[in-house]
Scaffold this active site. Sequence first.
Site, PDB file in Angstrom:
ATOM      1  N   LYS A   1      22.366 -22.281  -7.632  1.00 22.03           N
ATOM      2  CA  LYS A   1      22.133 -21.297  -8.682  1.00 22.03           C
ATOM      3  C   LYS A   1      20.645 -20.977  -8.845  1.00 22.03           C
ATOM      4  CE  LYS A   1      26.318 -20.681 -10.585  1.00 22.03           C
ATOM      5  NZ  LYS A   1      26.950 -19.452 -11.070  1.00 22.03           N
TER       6      LYS A   1
ATOM      7  N   ARG B   1      32.642 -26.787  -7.528  1.00 19.48           N
ATOM      8  CA  ARG B   1      32.647 -25.627  -6.620  1.00 19.48           C
ATOM      9  C   ARG B   1      31.277 -25.558  -5.936  1.00 19.48           C
ATOM     10  NH1 ARG B   1      31.358 -20.106  -6.818  1.00 19.48           N
ATOM     11  NH2 ARG B   1      32.842 -18.745  -5.715  1.00 19.48           N
TER      12      ARG B   1
END
Length: 277
Positions: A224, A259
């Site tokens: 991210k 994930r």
Amino acid sequence: MIWKTKTKHLKINDSSWLMGILNVTPDSFSDGGENVQLDLAVSRAQQMMAEGAKIIDIGGESTRPGAEPVSLDEELARTIPVIEALVARQPDVVISIDTSKAEVARQALLAGAEIVNDVTGLLGDENMADVCIQLGAGVCLMHMQGNPKTMQASPQYDDVVAELAGYFSARHDQLVARGMDAQCLCFDPGIGFGKTDEHNIALLKNINQLGVHDRPVLLGISRKSLFGRLLGADKIDDRIVPTVAMTLAAHQRGVRLHRVHDVMANASALKMWQLVE
């Protein structure tokens, strides 16, 4: 704890499950264009399974901040052939379809997918909940404030942890009342989806408070952009170690679904953690 999918009962207990990310898109934030060819996509999925992924999450529309939506036909053309080919080669695979379109979810489930992973929490398409209920899909219900094009404009919360826990509890009750089996649900706090870095950190610190109604929580923090802002990790490869660190921290806080893009790194770290915890 059982997570029911279309044809399976996944035991989400002490060991963590890795959901390998397979974006068959040209514009996803970290791997766009890498898996757009069918054979490459299937090979990548098989590689992730060999490395330890128990679920393959296939997405045909980028949800990065500012992303433009794609048409139904384009998303179907990107995802369904991959699902069909992967099921044919790996009959034991557990596939999740990452979509907010009910028709994509329906065709994916009929093609062999087991789970619907929807960033809109089944709210982006009025038919999505009914498709999931009718076909008995496992559901990963994510929280997002706004939509991918606008979500990072100015996200606001009074208490982000309490508000997400309340949102998940309410969505659980609404969907169960509508006819969904509660065991089909899991929840994703949507790190980076309509949240500031302060909100993200608060959620990560208190992620154990989000598993409402004894349902599992999925964490999607792989590669991210907050790692770039907080750590100066601007290159994608520089975000692998922070991702692994957060996988382990979340596992310690009770999260059992992760994930990730880099399956081997996360699988190895979890195996060592579990040997000594």
